[in-house]
Design a protein around this motif. Structure first.
Motif, PDB file in Angstrom:
ATOM      1  N   VAL A 156       0.950  -1.340  -0.284  1.00  0.00           N
ATOM      2  CA  VAL A 156       0.385   0.259   0.025  1.00  0.00           C
ATOM      3  C   VAL A 156       1.371   1.632   0.136  1.00  0.00           C
ATOM      4  CG1 VAL A 156      -2.058   1.046   0.898  1.00  0.00           C
ATOM      5  CG2 VAL A 156      -2.324  -0.905   1.303  1.00  0.00           C
ATOM      6  N   THR A 157       1.898   1.207   0.592  1.00  0.00           N
ATOM      7  CA  THR A 157       2.380   2.905   0.435  1.00  0.00           C
ATOM      8  C   THR A 157       3.608   3.319  -0.550  1.00  0.00           C
ATOM      9  OG1 THR A 157       3.189   1.990   3.464  1.00  0.00           O
ATOM     10  CG2 THR A 157       4.587   2.934   2.697  1.00  0.00           C
ATOM     11  N   THR A 164      -0.306   7.305  -7.283  1.00  0.00           N
ATOM     12  CA  THR A 164      -1.099   8.316  -6.682  1.00  0.00           C
ATOM     13  C   THR A 164      -1.254   9.441  -6.611  1.00  0.00           C
ATOM     14  OG1 THR A 164      -0.456   8.396  -4.105  1.00  0.00           O
ATOM     15  CG2 THR A 164      -2.183   6.314  -4.778  1.00  0.00           C
ATOM     16  N   GLU A 165      -2.145  10.117  -6.664  1.00  0.00           N
ATOM     17  CA  GLU A 165      -1.807  12.491  -6.780  1.00  0.00           C
ATOM     18  C   GLU A 165      -0.683  13.047  -6.089  1.00  0.00           C
ATOM     19  OE1 GLU A 165      -4.355  16.398  -7.184  1.00  0.00           O
ATOM     20  OE2 GLU A 165      -5.353  14.289  -7.325  1.00  0.00           O
ATOM     21  N   PHE A 166      -1.216  12.204  -4.616  1.00  0.00           N
ATOM     22  CA  PHE A 166      -0.729  12.558  -3.412  1.00  0.00           C
ATOM     23  C   PHE A 166       1.425  12.021  -3.166  1.00  0.00           C
ATOM     24  CE2 PHE A 166       1.726  11.064   0.722  1.00  0.00           C
ATOM     25  CZ  PHE A 166       1.598  12.194   1.096  1.00  0.00           C
ATOM     26  N   GLY A 167       1.272  11.063  -4.449  1.00  0.00           N
ATOM     27  CA  GLY A 167       2.544  10.704  -4.459  1.00  0.00           C
ATOM     28  C   GLY A 167       3.291  11.379  -5.371  1.00  0.00           C
ATOM     29  N   GLY A 192       2.434  17.655   6.521  1.00  0.00           N
ATOM     30  CA  GLY A 192       1.993  16.576   7.276  1.00  0.00           C
ATOM     31  C   GLY A 192       1.116  15.427   6.875  1.00  0.00           C
ATOM     32  N   LEU A 193       0.513  15.368   5.967  1.00  0.00           N
ATOM     33  CA  LEU A 193      -0.317  14.189   5.652  1.00  0.00           C
ATOM     34  C   LEU A 193       0.900  12.716   5.378  1.00  0.00           C
ATOM     35  CD1 LEU A 193      -3.034  14.792   3.142  1.00  0.00           C
ATOM     36  CD2 LEU A 193      -2.510  13.743   4.771  1.00  0.00           C
ATOM     37  N   THR A 194       2.052  12.964   4.540  1.00  0.00           N
ATOM     38  CA  THR A 194       3.309  12.493   5.505  1.00  0.00           C
ATOM     39  C   THR A 194       4.042  12.290   6.864  1.00  0.00           C
ATOM     40  OG1 THR A 194       4.025  12.912   2.900  1.00  0.00           O
ATOM     41  CG2 THR A 194       6.164  11.764   4.241  1.00  0.00           C
ATOM     42  N   PHE A 195       3.843  12.867   7.525  1.00  0.00           N
ATOM     43  CA  PHE A 195       4.573  12.518   8.200  1.00  0.00           C
ATOM     44  C   PHE A 195       3.688  12.469   9.217  1.00  0.00           C
ATOM     45  CE2 PHE A 195       5.464  13.973  13.518  1.00  0.00           C
ATOM     46  CZ  PHE A 195       6.825  13.371  12.980  1.00  0.00           C
ATOM     47  N   ALA A 196       2.460  12.696   9.096  1.00  0.00           N
ATOM     48  CA  ALA A 196       0.850  11.523   9.939  1.00  0.00           C
ATOM     49  C   ALA A 196       1.062   9.656   9.502  1.00  0.00           C
ATOM     50  CB  ALA A 196      -0.022  12.351   9.428  1.00  0.00           C
ATOM     51  N   TYR A 197       1.517   9.487   8.285  1.00  0.00           N
ATOM     52  CA  TYR A 197       1.292   8.250   7.633  1.00  0.00           C
ATOM     53  C   TYR A 197       2.354   7.483   8.321  1.00  0.00           C
ATOM     54  CZ  TYR A 197       0.882   4.373   3.981  1.00  0.00           C
ATOM     55  OH  TYR A 197       0.519   3.647   4.081  1.00  0.00           O
ATOM     56  N   GLY A 198       3.220   8.112   8.487  1.00  0.00           N
ATOM     57  CA  GLY A 198       4.529   7.695   8.799  1.00  0.00           C
ATOM     58  C   GLY A 198       4.319   6.946  10.812  1.00  0.00           C
ATOM     59  N   ALA A 199       3.504   7.929  11.185  1.00  0.00           N
ATOM     60  CA  ALA A 199       3.226   7.876  12.291  1.00  0.00           C
ATOM     61  C   ALA A 199       1.926   6.581  12.208  1.00  0.00           C
ATOM     62  CB  ALA A 199       2.439   9.137  12.971  1.00  0.00           C
ATOM     63  N   GLY A 237      15.733   6.345   3.188  1.00  0.00           N
ATOM     64  CA  GLY A 237      14.384   7.165   1.670  1.00  0.00           C
ATOM     65  C   GLY A 237      14.010   5.562   1.103  1.00  0.00           C
ATOM     66  N   SER A 238      14.218   4.324   1.712  1.00  0.00           N
ATOM     67  CA  SER A 238      13.889   3.163   0.319  1.00  0.00           C
ATOM     68  C   SER A 238      13.376   2.021   0.480  1.00  0.00           C
ATOM     69  CB  SER A 238      15.901   2.702  -0.384  1.00  0.00           C
ATOM     70  OG  SER A 238      15.475   1.274  -0.986  1.00  0.00           O
ATOM     71  N   LEU A 239      12.183   1.777  -0.217  1.00  0.00           N
ATOM     72  CA  LEU A 239      11.409   1.300   1.207  1.00  0.00           C
ATOM     73  C   LEU A 239      12.164   0.248   0.582  1.00  0.00           C
ATOM     74  CD1 LEU A 239       8.046   2.747  -0.500  1.00  0.00           C
ATOM     75  CD2 LEU A 239       8.954   1.933   1.995  1.00  0.00           C
ATOM     76  N   VAL A 240      12.485  -0.489  -0.814  1.00  0.00           N
ATOM     77  CA  VAL A 240      12.842  -1.799  -1.059  1.00  0.00           C
ATOM     78  C   VAL A 240      13.801  -1.814  -0.020  1.00  0.00           C
ATOM     79  CG1 VAL A 240      13.745  -2.994  -2.768  1.00  0.00           C
ATOM     80  CG2 VAL A 240      12.446  -1.629  -3.424  1.00  0.00           C
ATOM     81  N   GLY A 241      15.431  -1.333   0.109  1.00  0.00           N
ATOM     82  CA  GLY A 241      16.369  -1.320   1.067  1.00  0.00           C
ATOM     83  C   GLY A 241      15.194  -1.672   2.594  1.00  0.00           C
ATOM     84  N   THR A 242      14.832  -0.869   2.814  1.00  0.00           N
ATOM     85  CA  THR A 242      14.164  -0.804   4.227  1.00  0.00           C
ATOM     86  C   THR A 242      12.936  -2.396   4.845  1.00  0.00           C
ATOM     87  OG1 THR A 242      13.300   1.348   4.274  1.00  0.00           O
ATOM     88  CG2 THR A 242      12.435  -0.516   5.753  1.00  0.00           C
ATOM     89  N   ALA A 243      12.913  -3.125   3.050  1.00  0.00           N
ATOM     90  CA  ALA A 243      12.563  -4.603   3.189  1.00  0.00           C
ATOM     91  C   ALA A 243      13.095  -5.379   3.495  1.00  0.00           C
ATOM     92  CB  ALA A 243      11.149  -4.380   1.940  1.00  0.00           C
ATOM     93  N   LEU A 244      14.340  -5.316   2.364  1.00  0.00           N
ATOM     94  CA  LEU A 244      15.672  -6.128   2.759  1.00  0.00           C
ATOM     95  C   LEU A 244      16.291  -6.526   3.397  1.00  0.00           C
ATOM     96  CD1 LEU A 244      17.718  -7.931   0.941  1.00  0.00           C
ATOM     97  CD2 LEU A 244      18.762  -5.831   0.022  1.00  0.00           C
ATOM     98  N   ALA A 245      16.412  -4.827   4.335  1.00  0.00           N
ATOM     99  CA  ALA A 245      17.379  -4.838   5.339  1.00  0.00           C
ATOM    100  C   ALA A 245      16.708  -5.362   6.672  1.00  0.00           C
ATOM    101  CB  ALA A 245      17.513  -3.700   5.659  1.00  0.00           C
TER     102      ALA A 245
END
Length: 291
Positions: A156-157, A164-167, A192-199, A237-245
């Motif tokens: 989803v992230t 999406t338009e937001f991205g 604001g929405l980015t910070f809220a989504y991370g939280a 900042g890398s989602l793929v890297g985050t998943a791998l790590a």
């Protein structure tokens, strides 16, 4: 080594990795897109856990019903903190670190004073009680559920940031905030929405982990330290890297703890991470949402 023990420990490491993934994904998004090192991120995990406990204890809501409510509630808390504090400190990284550290302490103390420091417990959904058996391999249904949710949130992230338009607006603001605002994009709203989504991602992780560990005001501290390690190893900042790590650190922690002990395994894991950073300071996959 007994193969059954090996594969059971392998799955335990995968379960740990799934929790780290959700926490670290929120960190990666916030830092990769906003340049904010959020030391209060662990407290969002803790708030998610306590929100789940409160919904179950006082309103009789099960975890499955609580998850979307926790996502919205912790996202709202993150949005308020970004608007009230973080938004005033952009391009001041040291001040942001100090401010978010202070926010974390305030949240911890607020829970301690309001609810108490004793451990709380959340009942897992009955539908996920029990285990699956494949020969000598024992797989917890609930841990399997956590893994599924984690992978689902990762997908989803990814779609949110790339499809999406937001991205699109987020990437535009990151590339050049001034020009983006000239085209009518409200950068402060995007941040604001980015910070809220991370939280909110951290809050979901806290909700899911409550049946597995004690829910205390300081529970997020250890989890967020590991999540920061995941972000650094994977590439900021890398989602793929985050998943791998997440997978590598979760599995390495489980295996080293089995071969040696928890303390020695932890030391060896940290040494390995230090060596990796020394020779590859940008992480395994140095990529951010800027690309």
């Amino acid at each position: 080594m007994d193969s059954a023990i090996f594969f059971n420990q392998l799955f335990a490491g995968l379960s740990t990795a799934s929790i780290l993934l959700m926490i670290a994904a929120g960190l990666a998004i916030i830092y990769g897109s906003m340049g904010v090192i959020n030391l209060a991120h662990g407290e969002f995990v803790m708030l998610g856990a306590y929100a789940t406990w409160a919904l179950q204890t006082f309103f009789g809501l099960g975890m499955l019903i609580s998850l979307p409510l926790v996502f919205v509630a912790i996202g709202a808390v993150g949005w308020l903190i970004e608007k009230g504090i973080v938004s005033r400190l952009y391009n001041r990284p040291l001040d942001t670190i100090l401010a978010t550290w202070g926010v974390g302490i305030v949240l911890q103390q607020a829970i301690t004073l309001g609810i108490g420091s004793q451990s709380r417990f959340v009942q897992r959904p009955e539908i996920f009680d029990g285990n699956l058996f494949f020969g000598d391999l024992v797989i917890s249904n609930y841990r399997l559920f956590i893994l599924g949710v984690s992978l689902g949130m990762l997908l989803v992230t990814y779609l949110l940031l790339t499809r999406t338009e937001f991205g699109t607006k987020l990437r535009a603001v990151i590339q050049n905030r001034e020009i983006s605002e000239c085209y009518g994009i409200r950068a402060e709203r995007v941040y604001g929405l980015t910070f809220a989504y991370g939280a909110a991602l951290a809050g979901i992780a806290g909700a899911l982990v409550t049946p597995l560990i004690s829910t205390t005001p300081t529970m997020g501290t250890t989890l967020v330290v590991d999540a920061f390690l995941v972000v650094i190893v994977g590439g900021v900042g890398s989602l793929v890297g985050t998943a791998l790590a997440s997978g590598l650190i979760g599995e390495a922690s489980a295996m080293l703890s089995m071969i040696f002990n928890d303390t020695t395994g932890r030391i060896l894991l940290l040494v390995a991470i230090i060596l990796l950073i020394r020779f590859r300071p940008t992480g395994l996959i140095p990529q951010t949402v800027r690309g």
